[in-house]
Design a protein around this motif. Structure first.
Motif, PDB file in Angstrom:
ATOM      1  N   HIS A 157       0.884  -1.163  -0.011  1.00  0.00           N
ATOM      2  CA  HIS A 157      -0.038   0.028  -0.036  1.00  0.00           C
ATOM      3  C   HIS A 157       0.805   1.097  -0.102  1.00  0.00           C
ATOM      4  O   HIS A 157       0.505   2.366  -0.770  1.00  0.00           O
ATOM      5  N   ILE A 158       1.890   1.286   0.864  1.00  0.00           N
ATOM      6  CA  ILE A 158       2.783   2.571   0.774  1.00  0.00           C
ATOM      7  C   ILE A 158       3.413   2.668  -0.309  1.00  0.00           C
ATOM      8  O   ILE A 158       3.354   3.964  -0.929  1.00  0.00           O
ATOM      9  N   LYS A 159       3.863   1.923  -0.956  1.00  0.00           N
ATOM     10  CA  LYS A 159       4.451   1.756  -2.325  1.00  0.00           C
ATOM     11  C   LYS A 159       3.702   2.477  -3.265  1.00  0.00           C
ATOM     12  O   LYS A 159       4.057   3.363  -4.033  1.00  0.00           O
ATOM     13  N   ASN A 160       2.479   1.624  -3.470  1.00  0.00           N
ATOM     14  CA  ASN A 160       1.418   2.310  -4.374  1.00  0.00           C
ATOM     15  C   ASN A 160       1.157   3.575  -4.111  1.00  0.00           C
ATOM     16  O   ASN A 160       0.965   4.577  -4.855  1.00  0.00           O
ATOM     17  N   ARG A 161       1.034   4.269  -2.847  1.00  0.00           N
ATOM     18  CA  ARG A 161       0.494   5.597  -2.481  1.00  0.00           C
ATOM     19  C   ARG A 161       1.421   6.297  -2.972  1.00  0.00           C
ATOM     20  O   ARG A 161       1.108   7.399  -3.605  1.00  0.00           O
ATOM     21  N   GLN A 173      -5.860  -6.089  12.937  1.00  0.00           N
ATOM     22  CA  GLN A 173      -4.508  -6.189  11.934  1.00  0.00           C
ATOM     23  C   GLN A 173      -5.365  -6.580  10.523  1.00  0.00           C
ATOM     24  O   GLN A 173      -4.924  -6.112   9.595  1.00  0.00           O
ATOM     25  N   ILE A 174      -6.326  -7.534  10.869  1.00  0.00           N
ATOM     26  CA  ILE A 174      -7.128  -7.952   9.403  1.00  0.00           C
ATOM     27  C   ILE A 174      -7.646  -6.632   8.955  1.00  0.00           C
ATOM     28  O   ILE A 174      -7.802  -6.455   7.652  1.00  0.00           O
ATOM     29  N   ALA A 175      -8.098  -5.713   9.663  1.00  0.00           N
ATOM     30  CA  ALA A 175      -9.090  -4.740   9.241  1.00  0.00           C
ATOM     31  C   ALA A 175      -8.020  -3.777   8.462  1.00  0.00           C
ATOM     32  O   ALA A 175      -8.566  -3.288   7.636  1.00  0.00           O
ATOM     33  N   LEU A 176      -6.917  -3.594   9.138  1.00  0.00           N
ATOM     34  CA  LEU A 176      -5.739  -2.825   8.255  1.00  0.00           C
ATOM     35  C   LEU A 176      -5.706  -3.446   6.750  1.00  0.00           C
ATOM     36  O   LEU A 176      -5.690  -2.690   5.995  1.00  0.00           O
ATOM     37  N   ALA A 177      -5.362  -4.794   6.922  1.00  0.00           N
ATOM     38  CA  ALA A 177      -5.164  -5.486   5.381  1.00  0.00           C
ATOM     39  C   ALA A 177      -6.384  -4.983   4.586  1.00  0.00           C
ATOM     40  O   ALA A 177      -6.159  -4.755   3.288  1.00  0.00           O
ATOM     41  N   LEU A 178      -7.565  -5.044   5.031  1.00  0.00           N
ATOM     42  CA  LEU A 178      -8.684  -4.987   4.300  1.00  0.00           C
ATOM     43  C   LEU A 178      -9.009  -3.619   3.848  1.00  0.00           C
ATOM     44  O   LEU A 178      -9.285  -3.206   2.619  1.00  0.00           O
ATOM     45  N   ALA A 179      -8.779  -2.556   4.699  1.00  0.00           N
ATOM     46  CA  ALA A 179      -8.966  -1.196   4.523  1.00  0.00           C
ATOM     47  C   ALA A 179      -7.778  -0.745   3.350  1.00  0.00           C
ATOM     48  O   ALA A 179      -7.943   0.074   2.537  1.00  0.00           O
ATOM     49  N   LEU A 180      -6.760  -1.179   3.567  1.00  0.00           N
ATOM     50  CA  LEU A 180      -5.737  -0.593   2.720  1.00  0.00           C
ATOM     51  C   LEU A 180      -5.591  -1.338   1.340  1.00  0.00           C
ATOM     52  O   LEU A 180      -4.914  -1.069   0.306  1.00  0.00           O
ATOM     53  N   HIS A 181      -6.178  -2.559   1.244  1.00  0.00           N
ATOM     54  CA  HIS A 181      -6.368  -3.250  -0.090  1.00  0.00           C
ATOM     55  C   HIS A 181      -7.587  -3.629  -0.401  1.00  0.00           C
ATOM     56  O   HIS A 181      -8.549  -4.711  -0.287  1.00  0.00           O
ATOM     57  N   PRO A 182      -8.762  -2.446  -0.734  1.00  0.00           N
ATOM     58  CA  PRO A 182      -9.890  -2.616  -0.971  1.00  0.00           C
ATOM     59  C   PRO A 182     -10.534  -3.382  -2.417  1.00  0.00           C
ATOM     60  O   PRO A 182      -9.360  -3.668  -3.113  1.00  0.00           O
TER      61      PRO A 182
END
Lengths: 484, 484
Positions: free
Chosen positions: A133-137, A344-353
């Motif tokens: 996510h950070i790299k893409n952003r 942590q799962i929520a982070l993965a889901l939020a950052l990769h919709p």
């Protein structure tokens, strides 16, 4: 007997205000201070049938979107349900195939499932998603999972990195005035020295100036305190300012010249409402200019359009850090055990919709657009409305979730506050609460130029128009009552 | 320029081992220390195809039941799924009616649902359930929700109360030797002074003695350090001892005489395996004797038969505390924001399981009995097996999740360890890991009488017999190799 001799008299508790940690005693945290406490009392009294001049409390003091009616994203909640109770993975009639696949894939990489302690820094599978996510952003550079520390929200991440850095009063931490008071509270607790630098308040605009930071550095050095860390909140809390690239470059130069570690509080990176600016991470700007500055950046699922405050999922991403310090940070987070796996799962889901073409995409997009549209509309309206009120001026809300209007208070109002021994803006905010049920945080909790008064109000209420109308009337009555 | 002059040379990082927080630098935490780090390296190397003399790592170093194959309770997981994604409440074909009712009732009391920040101390609805559980468990007295502080597991609760109490090096904290090393690490971080008191190791038995505590108090006072807190872990980690009522009464008397705040680490209260003893809370014993001692008791969903480590749900319950200290504790937890809501829901579900006659009861009972049966069986077998091995003696595992066998090491083995500059028991544990894949924590990480050596091994592995067999063979080879 020994006890009695040592402690004075036996009736006193071992732990009392005199014997307790004096650093905690002195720390203050206004967001959950007097106004929050009084709000809860009022709510408890209401439940017992007591009458107030309002029907309910409008909790505009905490950036807590879902309590103000914001709906969670179905994508995230379906994923959490599937991860918590994987038997549901066998029910394709209830869940779109993409979320089932996503969770299956994540779970296949989580030994013991969400009930097991994860790695101390957070699940590797999730850290990899964060890196991606950070790299893409930012569109450049690499990020390694070893530089990501997942925590129970951004606050514990900030706490952990501060714990690594602060040795004692000789360490200065430059924090903005006004600021989200987590920083001052934590620095006080850790026995570091808070060094404030003022943000510039001009009509319609808050801004950060390099000269203000440098001035604070020089004042601090003159007192023998060496600044070690510079905290920048972008977009600003409570000011709503979104930093320009020029300001960011200047800040990085100051950090380099003065060997400051940069704490980039970027939790509102998805909350930008102005069309003239966009969010840039300090990481991106630092990479572009090949800056050697040590940066710790913080993010969370609590803000953005996710608003999942209750899940407690956040992280620190460090760059240019000494690898040995990274090891110490790992020890630090190990001691407190890993953060909660569902956050942590929520982070993965939020950052990769979901993306266009996937089964969950349409609903996701609809929900996201609705939330962002609402946030934007309210942010654009709120400063205008405040600027219509008497004795109030308000900077543009470019980002984050708050307005920070300035109130011009009369001598009479200030004297009335002095009489009851409270700060003038707390006096104003408390009257606002008692008369309208609207809870805001007084500016004194964030710091402000002496002789100026403010309050912070969130832009989250779905009934914002109604709230602003009530506030308008209250403000008029207040200033009429306390006219010099 | 200023930066360069101050810091020596410009290449050095601002944050390095010299400039970092020296208290953190000195703190150690063995549970996630060398053995844990090496285990992770081995696993990473295995994923890349490297061969080892074993198929996989047996993670017996962390009390992490679900990673060792323990299944979560369906009751808890169904509840989490329903709370995370309330649309599922409309699917009675998937969930028993009692869990649907339970979650509906809880959600009706949670403003904004699980995505909102809860009250700083934790959801009132959940704190009420905790109070009810405590009262039922002890069969006497009242507990008020204001005395419950829900946190992301028990460790942050311990951290928060310690933060309230420790002012500086003048404050002594009495901790057991051996102990779960969270305490020493946190006390070091907070700049308090650790004062160890030795637990007695006798054949087949670890025990706590009042005289050992009093001796440590006297030694400490002689050095000018005033003991302020006594930490007792019951059932014991790593020793597995379950305290007798007599010992508990003695401990409370010592606390009263010496004005010590008692930290009752009672996270293993549901893990008692001997028929001769049962768990008693310090709260109950204190109430029975009308003791004025200030007690903070800690509990969690991570242990017991729930084993939900990944959810991070725990709490502190305080009694006899000065109300003003309670306020300061509330400020402390407010600063770090509330704990994750799903961990809180899990607490409510774990402490209030279905009862006979309710739809979920049969399955719940079956799952619970299976888990407890397995834990009990392994706990009863493990010390016997160790006592059969050469140069190993092991106390009875009465409770908790660990055995703490003592290894008699030869001079030759100790010299070999010295040669590679590690503690002798780390030397043994590292060889064990490299040769068998079994990860345990060396006793030096918990503290032990000088010249004695131990390791902590969890009783959680479903393939415990196989692990003990491997350990038996390794131990024989090791002692043969290092025979004096």
């Amino acid at each position: 007997m020994i006890g009695i001799v040592r402690r004075g008299f036996s009736e006193a508790k071992t732990l009392n205000l005199q014997t307790m940690n004096q650093r905690l005693f002195k720390a203050s945290y206004a967001v959950r201070g007097e106004i929050a406490i009084r709000s809860m009392e009022i709510e408890a009294q209401m439940r017992k049938g007591q009458k107030f001049p309002f029907e309910s409390i409008s909790a505009c003091h905490v950036g807590n979107p879902q309590v103000m009616g914001q709906k969670p994203l179905t994508w995230i909640r379906q994923g959490l349900a599937l991860a918590a109770y994987p038997e549901l993975l066998n029910h394709p009639e209830l869940f779109p195939p993409d979320i089932i696949e996503k969770i299956k894939k994540l779970l296949s990489r989580i030994k013991g499932g969400i009930g097991a302690y994860s790695e101390s820094q957070g699940l590797l599978a999730v850290r990899e998603e964060i890196c991606c996510h950070i790299k893409n952003r930012d569109g450049l550079g690499e990020v390694l999972p070893q530089d990501i520390f997942i925590t129970n929200g951004a606050s514990p991440a900030i706490d952990a990195v501060l714990n690594t850095a602060i040795s004692g009063p000789q360490d200065g931490i430059l924090t903005p005035i006004p600021q989200y008071p987590l920083y001052n509270a934590l620095v006080a607790m850790k026995n570091g020295t808070n060094i404030g630098y003022y943000l510039d308040e001009r009509p319609h605009k808050w801004s950060i100036s390099g000269s203000s930071i440098v001035k604070s550095i020089e004042n601090s050095l003159a007192k023998g305190i060496v600044p070690k860390i510079l905290v920048v909140i972008n977009p600003g809390n409570p000011t709503g300012e979104v930093l320009s690239l020029r300001a960011m470059n200047e800040i990085l130069d100051i950090c380099k010249d003065h060997k400051l570690v940069l704490f980039a509080d970027e939790v509102y990176q998805d909350n930008v409402y102005t069309d003239e600016k966009s969010f840039n991470s300090f990481r991106k700007v630092a990479l572009q200019k090949n800056s050697p500055v040590e940066i710790a950046s913080f993010h969370t699922v609590s803000k953005g359009f996710y608003g999942e405050c209750g899940l407690r999922g956040g992280y620190a991403q460090i760059m240019n850090f000494d690898p040995k310090i990274r090891e110490q940070l790992l020890k630090m987070v190990s001691i407190m055990l890993p953060s909660n796996s569902l956050g942590q799962i929520a982070l993965a889901l939020a950052l990769h919709p979901p993306v266009s073409g996937e089964a969950s995409y349409e609903l996701y997009k609809k929900e996201k657009d609705q939330i962002i549209g609402d946030l934007k509309q309210r942010a654009k309206a709120i400063d205008k409305e405040f600027n219509k009120m008497i004795n109030i001026t308000c900077g543009d809300v470019e980002g984050a979730m708050y307005a920070f209007p300035r109130i011009l208070l009369s001598k009479k109002a200030i004297d009335a506050a002095k009489e009851v021994r409270v700060q003038p803006d707390l006096f104003y905010a408390m009257k606002l609460l008692e008369e309208t049920g609207i809870a805001v945080v007084p500016g004194s909790g964030f710091g402000q130029q002496e002789g100026t008064y403010h309050f912070r109000i969130t832009t989250l209420a779905s009934n914002m128009i109604e709230i602003l109308e009530k506030l308008h009337n209250f403000n008029e009555d207040f200033h009429n009552k306390y006219k010099d």
